[in-house]
Design a protein around this motif. Structure first.
Motif, mmCIF file in Angstrom:
data_model
loop_
_atom_site.group_PDB
_atom_site.id
_atom_site.type_symbol
_atom_site.label_atom_id
_atom_site.label_comp_id
_atom_site.label_asym_id
_atom_site.label_seq_id
_atom_site.Cartn_x
_atom_site.Cartn_y
_atom_site.Cartn_z
ATOM 1 N N TRP A 8 0.853 -1.186 0.000
ATOM 2 C CA TRP A 8 0.000 0.000 0.000
ATOM 3 C C TRP A 8 0.891 1.238 0.000
ATOM 4 N N TRP A 12 -2.655 8.675 -3.990
ATOM 5 C CA TRP A 12 -3.918 8.400 -4.666
ATOM 6 C C TRP A 12 -3.588 7.970 -6.086
ATOM 7 N N TYR A 13 -4.389 7.086 -6.654
ATOM 8 C CA TYR A 13 -4.143 6.567 -7.991
ATOM 9 C C TYR A 13 -4.781 7.451 -9.048
ATOM 10 N N GLU A 35 -10.167 8.143 -5.425
ATOM 11 C CA GLU A 35 -11.034 7.085 -4.912
ATOM 12 C C GLU A 35 -10.267 5.818 -4.555
ATOM 13 N N THR A 36 -9.088 5.624 -5.167
ATOM 14 C CA THR A 36 -8.304 4.424 -4.906
ATOM 15 C C THR A 36 -6.854 4.803 -4.603
ATOM 16 N N ARG A 37 -6.160 3.954 -3.851
ATOM 17 C CA ARG A 37 -4.752 4.170 -3.507
ATOM 18 C C ARG A 37 -3.861 3.295 -4.384
ATOM 19 N N ARG A 58 -3.986 -0.357 -8.395
ATOM 20 C CA ARG A 58 -4.846 0.414 -7.494
ATOM 21 C C ARG A 58 -5.812 -0.501 -6.764
ATOM 22 N N ALA A 59 -6.311 -0.006 -5.632
ATOM 23 C CA ALA A 59 -7.318 -0.731 -4.866
ATOM 24 C C ALA A 59 -8.088 0.258 -4.001
ATOM 25 N N ASN A 60 -9.342 -0.077 -3.730
ATOM 26 C CA ASN A 60 -10.144 0.715 -2.803
ATOM 27 C C ASN A 60 -9.571 0.560 -1.400
ATOM 28 N N TYR A 63 -10.343 -2.615 0.632
ATOM 29 C CA TYR A 63 -9.953 -3.928 0.104
ATOM 30 C C TYR A 63 -9.114 -4.686 1.129
#
Length: 83
Positions: A8, A12-13, A35-37, A58-60, A63
């Motif tokens: 992680w 931000w993505y 919205e996602t990292r 990327r992921a929320n 997750y």
């Protein structure tokens, strides 16, 4: 860095953010919000060609899975003061 779990990141993505700044910044941070990292480094099941710190996925934030983690870092303040 690579090969065990995706790491992680605090960035931000944004799909195009890194392409635009890669030539001018050594460590681009991406947009200020999103919205996602960003996930970097590759997981245990990924093909070898994707096991690179430069690969970004990327992921929320909610997750959870066995392929993502984080890196603990200890900062030596004496070393930081010398910089």
């Amino acid at each position: 860095m690579a090969g065990n779990v995706y790491e992680w990141c605090s960035d931000w993505y944004a799909a195009d953010s890194y392409q635009e700044s890669a030539s001018t910044e050594p460590d681009p941070e991406g947009p200020e919000q999103g919205e996602t990292r960003v996930l970097r480094g590759g997981g245990w099941y990924v093909e070898a060609r994707h096991l690179r710190a430069a690969d970004r996925y990327r992921a929320n934030l909610d997750y959870r899975g066995d392929v993502v983690g984080f890196r603990c870092v200890l900062v030596d303040e004496d070393v930081m003061d010398e910089s």
